[in-house]
Design a protein around this motif. Structure first.
Motif, PDB file in Angstrom:
ATOM      1  N   GLN A   1       2.938  -1.655   5.842  1.00  0.00           N
ATOM      2  CA  GLN A   1       3.147  -2.125   7.206  1.00  0.00           C
ATOM      3  C   GLN A   1       2.776  -3.596   7.375  1.00  0.00           C
ATOM      4  OE1 GLN A   1       4.877  -0.594   9.183  1.00  0.00           O
ATOM      5  NE2 GLN A   1       4.847   1.482   8.357  1.00  0.00           N
ATOM      6  N   ILE A   2       2.289  -4.225   6.319  1.00  0.00           N
ATOM      7  CA  ILE A   2       2.177  -5.678   6.306  1.00  0.00           C
ATOM      8  C   ILE A   2       3.438  -6.278   5.687  1.00  0.00           C
ATOM      9  CG2 ILE A   2       0.823  -7.644   5.427  1.00  0.00           C
ATOM     10  CD1 ILE A   2      -1.621  -5.802   5.499  1.00  0.00           C
ATOM     11  N   VAL A   3       4.057  -5.521   4.777  1.00  0.00           N
ATOM     12  CA  VAL A   3       5.307  -5.977   4.171  1.00  0.00           C
ATOM     13  C   VAL A   3       6.426  -6.045   5.210  1.00  0.00           C
ATOM     14  CG1 VAL A   3       7.100  -5.386   2.477  1.00  0.00           C
ATOM     15  CG2 VAL A   3       4.687  -5.165   1.862  1.00  0.00           C
ATOM     16  N   VAL A   4       6.461  -5.090   6.159  1.00  0.00           N
ATOM     17  CA  VAL A   4       7.555  -5.057   7.140  1.00  0.00           C
ATOM     18  C   VAL A   4       7.576  -6.319   8.015  1.00  0.00           C
ATOM     19  CG1 VAL A   4       8.576  -3.814   9.076  1.00  0.00           C
ATOM     20  CG2 VAL A   4       7.664  -2.535   7.139  1.00  0.00           C
ATOM     21  N   PRO A   5       6.476  -6.693   8.700  1.00  0.00           N
ATOM     22  CA  PRO A   5       6.515  -7.949   9.450  1.00  0.00           C
ATOM     23  C   PRO A   5       6.589  -9.180   8.553  1.00  0.00           C
ATOM     24  CG  PRO A   5       4.338  -6.954   9.590  1.00  0.00           C
ATOM     25  CD  PRO A   5       5.235  -5.942   8.957  1.00  0.00           C
ATOM     26  N   PHE A   6       6.132  -9.069   7.304  1.00  0.00           N
ATOM     27  CA  PHE A   6       6.303 -10.143   6.322  1.00  0.00           C
ATOM     28  C   PHE A   6       7.796 -10.435   6.165  1.00  0.00           C
ATOM     29  CE2 PHE A   6       3.899 -11.666   2.308  1.00  0.00           C
ATOM     30  CZ  PHE A   6       4.683 -12.792   2.195  1.00  0.00           C
TER      31      PHE A   6
ATOM     32  N   MET B   1      12.775  -0.877   6.598  1.00  0.00           N
ATOM     33  CA  MET B   1      12.365   0.419   7.127  1.00  0.00           C
ATOM     34  C   MET B   1      13.178   1.565   6.536  1.00  0.00           C
ATOM     35  SD  MET B   1       9.712   0.133   8.964  1.00  0.00           S
ATOM     36  CE  MET B   1       9.730   1.781   9.699  1.00  0.00           C
ATOM     37  N   THR B   2      14.421   1.284   6.134  1.00  0.00           N
ATOM     38  CA  THR B   2      15.185   2.311   5.428  1.00  0.00           C
ATOM     39  C   THR B   2      14.472   2.686   4.137  1.00  0.00           C
ATOM     40  OG1 THR B   2      17.315   1.578   6.325  1.00  0.00           O
ATOM     41  CG2 THR B   2      17.379   2.837   4.287  1.00  0.00           C
ATOM     42  N   GLY B   3      13.972   1.677   3.419  1.00  0.00           N
ATOM     43  CA  GLY B   3      13.196   1.969   2.215  1.00  0.00           C
ATOM     44  C   GLY B   3      11.966   2.783   2.526  1.00  0.00           C
ATOM     45  N   LEU B   4      11.274   2.423   3.607  1.00  0.00           N
ATOM     46  CA  LEU B   4      10.070   3.160   3.989  1.00  0.00           C
ATOM     47  C   LEU B   4      10.394   4.610   4.330  1.00  0.00           C
ATOM     48  CD1 LEU B   4       7.189   1.863   6.177  1.00  0.00           C
ATOM     49  CD2 LEU B   4       8.249   4.027   6.755  1.00  0.00           C
ATOM     50  N   LEU B   5      11.445   4.803   5.106  1.00  0.00           N
ATOM     51  CA  LEU B   5      11.791   6.156   5.535  1.00  0.00           C
ATOM     52  C   LEU B   5      12.327   7.000   4.381  1.00  0.00           C
ATOM     53  CD1 LEU B   5      13.411   4.981   8.860  1.00  0.00           C
ATOM     54  CD2 LEU B   5      11.242   6.191   8.630  1.00  0.00           C
ATOM     55  N   LEU B   6      13.075   6.355   3.464  1.00  0.00           N
ATOM     56  CA  LEU B   6      13.513   7.084   2.271  1.00  0.00           C
ATOM     57  C   LEU B   6      12.308   7.501   1.440  1.00  0.00           C
ATOM     58  CD1 LEU B   6      16.657   5.041   1.142  1.00  0.00           C
ATOM     59  CD2 LEU B   6      16.609   7.406   1.953  1.00  0.00           C
ATOM     60  N   GLY B   7      11.287   6.649   1.414  1.00  0.00           N
ATOM     61  CA  GLY B   7      10.077   7.014   0.693  1.00  0.00           C
ATOM     62  C   GLY B   7       9.422   8.249   1.275  1.00  0.00           C
ATOM     63  N   ILE B   8       9.364   8.313   2.609  1.00  0.00           N
ATOM     64  CA  ILE B   8       8.777   9.482   3.263  1.00  0.00           C
ATOM     65  C   ILE B   8       9.538  10.751   2.893  1.00  0.00           C
ATOM     66  CG2 ILE B   8       8.395  10.595   5.505  1.00  0.00           C
ATOM     67  CD1 ILE B   8       7.825   7.830   6.660  1.00  0.00           C
TER      68      ILE B   8
ATOM     69  N   THR C   1      -7.312  11.545  -0.257  1.00  0.00           N
ATOM     70  CA  THR C   1      -6.143  11.420   0.621  1.00  0.00           C
ATOM     71  C   THR C   1      -6.403  10.422   1.737  1.00  0.00           C
ATOM     72  OG1 THR C   1      -5.442  13.701   0.160  1.00  0.00           O
ATOM     73  CG2 THR C   1      -4.620  12.686   2.181  1.00  0.00           C
ATOM     74  N   ALA C   2      -7.573  10.510   2.359  1.00  0.00           N
ATOM     75  CA  ALA C   2      -7.903   9.599   3.460  1.00  0.00           C
ATOM     76  C   ALA C   2      -7.963   8.147   2.987  1.00  0.00           C
ATOM     77  CB  ALA C   2      -9.227  10.001   4.086  1.00  0.00           C
ATOM     78  N   LEU C   3      -8.594   7.905   1.830  1.00  0.00           N
ATOM     79  CA  LEU C   3      -8.704   6.541   1.308  1.00  0.00           C
ATOM     80  C   LEU C   3      -7.349   5.999   0.872  1.00  0.00           C
ATOM     81  CD1 LEU C   3     -12.015   6.955  -0.742  1.00  0.00           C
ATOM     82  CD2 LEU C   3     -11.693   5.603   1.349  1.00  0.00           C
ATOM     83  N   THR C   4      -6.524   6.847   0.258  1.00  0.00           N
ATOM     84  CA  THR C   4      -5.175   6.433  -0.120  1.00  0.00           C
ATOM     85  C   THR C   4      -4.384   6.026   1.107  1.00  0.00           C
ATOM     86  OG1 THR C   4      -5.146   7.883  -2.074  1.00  0.00           O
ATOM     87  CG2 THR C   4      -3.016   7.192  -1.184  1.00  0.00           C
ATOM     88  N   ALA C   5      -4.458   6.844   2.149  1.00  0.00           N
ATOM     89  CA  ALA C   5      -3.722   6.545   3.378  1.00  0.00           C
ATOM     90  C   ALA C   5      -4.203   5.250   4.010  1.00  0.00           C
ATOM     91  CB  ALA C   5      -3.871   7.707   4.367  1.00  0.00           C
ATOM     92  N   LEU C   6      -5.531   5.036   3.992  1.00  0.00           N
ATOM     93  CA  LEU C   6      -6.098   3.818   4.562  1.00  0.00           C
ATOM     94  C   LEU C   6      -5.530   2.578   3.878  1.00  0.00           C
ATOM     95  CD1 LEU C   6      -8.501   2.944   6.570  1.00  0.00           C
ATOM     96  CD2 LEU C   6      -9.810   2.630   4.467  1.00  0.00           C
ATOM     97  N   ALA C   7      -5.463   2.605   2.542  1.00  0.00           N
ATOM     98  CA  ALA C   7      -4.994   1.435   1.793  1.00  0.00           C
ATOM     99  C   ALA C   7      -3.484   1.294   1.796  1.00  0.00           C
ATOM    100  CB  ALA C   7      -5.497   1.516   0.356  1.00  0.00           C
TER     101      ALA C   7
ATOM    102  N   LEU D   1       7.568   3.426  -1.615  1.00  0.00           N
ATOM    103  CA  LEU D   1       6.623   4.065  -2.534  1.00  0.00           C
ATOM    104  C   LEU D   1       5.208   4.093  -1.967  1.00  0.00           C
ATOM    105  CD1 LEU D   1       7.805   2.767  -6.011  1.00  0.00           C
ATOM    106  CD2 LEU D   1       7.798   5.125  -5.194  1.00  0.00           C
ATOM    107  N   SER D   2       4.853   3.068  -1.206  1.00  0.00           N
ATOM    108  CA  SER D   2       3.509   3.051  -0.631  1.00  0.00           C
ATOM    109  C   SER D   2       3.324   4.166   0.384  1.00  0.00           C
ATOM    110  CB  SER D   2       3.256   1.688   0.020  1.00  0.00           C
ATOM    111  OG  SER D   2       1.970   1.651   0.597  1.00  0.00           O
ATOM    112  N   VAL D   3       4.240   4.260   1.324  1.00  0.00           N
ATOM    113  CA  VAL D   3       4.090   5.278   2.363  1.00  0.00           C
ATOM    114  C   VAL D   3       4.313   6.677   1.801  1.00  0.00           C
ATOM    115  CG1 VAL D   3       6.468   5.396   3.220  1.00  0.00           C
ATOM    116  CG2 VAL D   3       4.561   5.643   4.825  1.00  0.00           C
ATOM    117  N   ALA D   4       5.080   6.780   0.701  1.00  0.00           N
ATOM    118  CA  ALA D   4       5.305   8.091   0.077  1.00  0.00           C
ATOM    119  C   ALA D   4       4.004   8.733  -0.372  1.00  0.00           C
ATOM    120  CB  ALA D   4       6.259   7.950  -1.109  1.00  0.00           C
ATOM    121  N   SER D   5       3.014   7.901  -0.651  1.00  0.00           N
ATOM    122  CA  SER D   5       1.721   8.423  -1.112  1.00  0.00           C
ATOM    123  C   SER D   5       1.120   9.425  -0.136  1.00  0.00           C
ATOM    124  CB  SER D   5       0.729   7.264  -1.300  1.00  0.00           C
ATOM    125  OG  SER D   5       1.266   6.263  -2.132  1.00  0.00           O
ATOM    126  N   ASN D   6       1.485   9.303   1.133  1.00  0.00           N
ATOM    127  CA  ASN D   6       0.904  10.168   2.163  1.00  0.00           C
ATOM    128  C   ASN D   6       1.704  11.444   2.405  1.00  0.00           C
ATOM    129  OD1 ASN D   6      -1.114   8.172   2.766  1.00  0.00           O
ATOM    130  ND2 ASN D   6       0.502   7.011   3.793  1.00  0.00           N
TER     131      ASN D   6
END
Length: 422
Positions: free
Chosen positions: A116-121, A139-146, A105-111, A21-26
């Motif tokens: 990408q802190i959750v993945v190494p977490f 990463m499957t969750g991240l890519l499905l979000g995209i 859009t730029a500020l949303t993407a920045l935050a 959901l986070s990366v989907a924002s972009n």
């Protein structure tokens, strides 16, 4: 406490959904570029800037914010970034003009780099023997979000206009900030550095780690090829011979879901020592995928085939890159992730910008030539990495010469010239 005991299935599922959901924002804007452009009076090139700005903002966040995971308490950092993402999505939802939407859009993407802190977490919480599988799952969750972002945004735009997409995502990100605060364990990595030194140390990793340099280049070119497709695909499907609606364009994102499932499989290959093979096969498939995509300009079946192959190939390259880089120095995993993915999304921004320019001057076939060239560049870099690794690998140790049973103290003496009987 072991890694496996800190990462149950429920927490892994929450982390996977949160990254998606986070990366989907972009990516919500991609199938809506025509619609947003008409309402805010933007040309094709100006509308495509929404995608480019999102990639640039995300790349900036990867470099400036993700390394903080090696310095600050990670749960607090993740929750703060998810809350900020929700706030900036509200700015985009209420944007009265193109410049305000670009700023939101730029500020949303920045935050949104909280993902990408959750993945190494998750990689840190995982047991070592399951790390590849866990990274692949998140990463499957991240890519499905995209990919599903395009489908969801198309449907929501049909129901209530393009702004509805941003209102809904803002509410979901706020909810996730609460859930992550409740369920994530507190985790702090004492980096012992101040923030400027932390950023310098991130840059220094490129100098110190040759493998990171190779993988960063491969990541940049492969993701540039990927975003070349998805930036220009909206314009292709909105025009003859397709002439699809925003909802139809959004639904086309479901085609890529099959490819995203390769992330978990790739992670399992990494656990089995096949990570190099996975990168090479992925790079080859990515270059080849542009052949059916070229035909797909007028034939839907070939377009579907090309998208499936390209998405599968991109996930294979990305996950194998991450597994290779994470293993270099586990104690600075967030900085390694920052270095790799800053390069990755810088490549994505380059691909988006080039795709919009090439579409304007050379149409779909020009876009396909660009995508194929970028993918071929990624393949060449991977090949160069393998050649370099063979040249710099230490020679295999030679077994000592066998000692004579009769006189073991004379190992260095020349052999007996008497021929061996036949």
């Amino acid at each position: 406490m072991t890694g496996s005991s800190r990462l149950g299935r429920g927490l892994l599922l929450l982390m996977s959904v949160a990254t998606g959901l986070s990366v989907a924002s972009n990516y919500f804007a991609q199938p809506l570029l025509d619609l947003i452009g008409r309402e805010l009076h933007l040309g094709t090139g100006e509308a495509a800037l929404i995608v480019t700005v999102a990639q640039i903002g995300y790349g900036g966040g990867l470099f400036l914010l993700v390394p903080l995971g090696d310095l600050l308490e990670r749960r607090r950092l993740v929750v703060s970034l998810y809350a900020a993402t929700a706030l900036f999505l509200l700015v985009s939802a209420a944007a009265p003009s193109g410049p305000v939407l670009l700023a939101g859009t730029a500020l949303t993407a920045l935050a949104s780099v909280g993902a990408q802190i959750v993945v190494p977490f998750a990689a840190t919480l995982a047991a070592p023997e399951e790390r590849g599988k866990v990274v692949g799952t998140v990463m499957t969750g991240l890519l499905l979000g995209i990919l599903l972002a395009r489908t969801a945004s198309g449907g929501l735009a049909e129901l209530g206009g393009w702004r509805t997409v941003y209102w809904v995502n803002a509410a979901l990100m706020a909810l996730l900030a609460v859930l992550l605060r409740i369920f994530l364990p507190a985790l702090r990595n004492e980096g012992g550095l101040r923030y400027p030194a932390l950023l310098r140390s991130t840059l220094a990793l490129f100098r110190e780690q040759p493998v990171l340099r190779w993988r960063a280049g491969t990541a940049a070119l492969s993701f540039a090829s990927f975003t070349t497709l998805w930036t220009s695909l909206t314009f292709l499907l909105a025009r003859p011979p397709y002439t699809w609606s925003e909802a139809g364009i959004g639904l086309f994102g479901l085609v890529g879901v099959v490819g995203s499932l390769a992330a978990t499989v790739t992670g399992r290959f990494a656990d089995r020592g096949l990570v190099q093979w996975t990168t090479g096969v992925g790079a080859v498939l990515m270059a080849v995928s542009w052949l059916p995509l070229g035909v797909g300009g007028h034939v839907l079946a070939w377009l579907v085939v090309g998208v499936l192959v390209l998405d599968l190939a991109q996930q294979a390259v990305l996950i194998s890159n991450q597994n290779v880089v994470y293993a270099l120095r586990p104690e600075v995993r967030n900085r390694l992730n920052s270095a790799l993915l800053t390069s990755h999304f810088a490549g994505g921004a380059m691909g988006s910008a080039l795709a919009s320019a090439v579409w304007t001057h050379a149409g779909w076939h020009g876009v396909c030539a660009l995508g194929a060239a970028l993918a071929s560049g990624a393949l060449l870099l991977w090949t160069g990495e393998r050649i370099s690794a063979r040249r710099t690998a230490p020679p295999a140790p030679q077994p000592p010469p066998a000692a004579s049973p009769a006189s073991p103290q004379h190992d260095a003496d020349p052999p007996n010239p008497t021929p061996h009987p036949h």
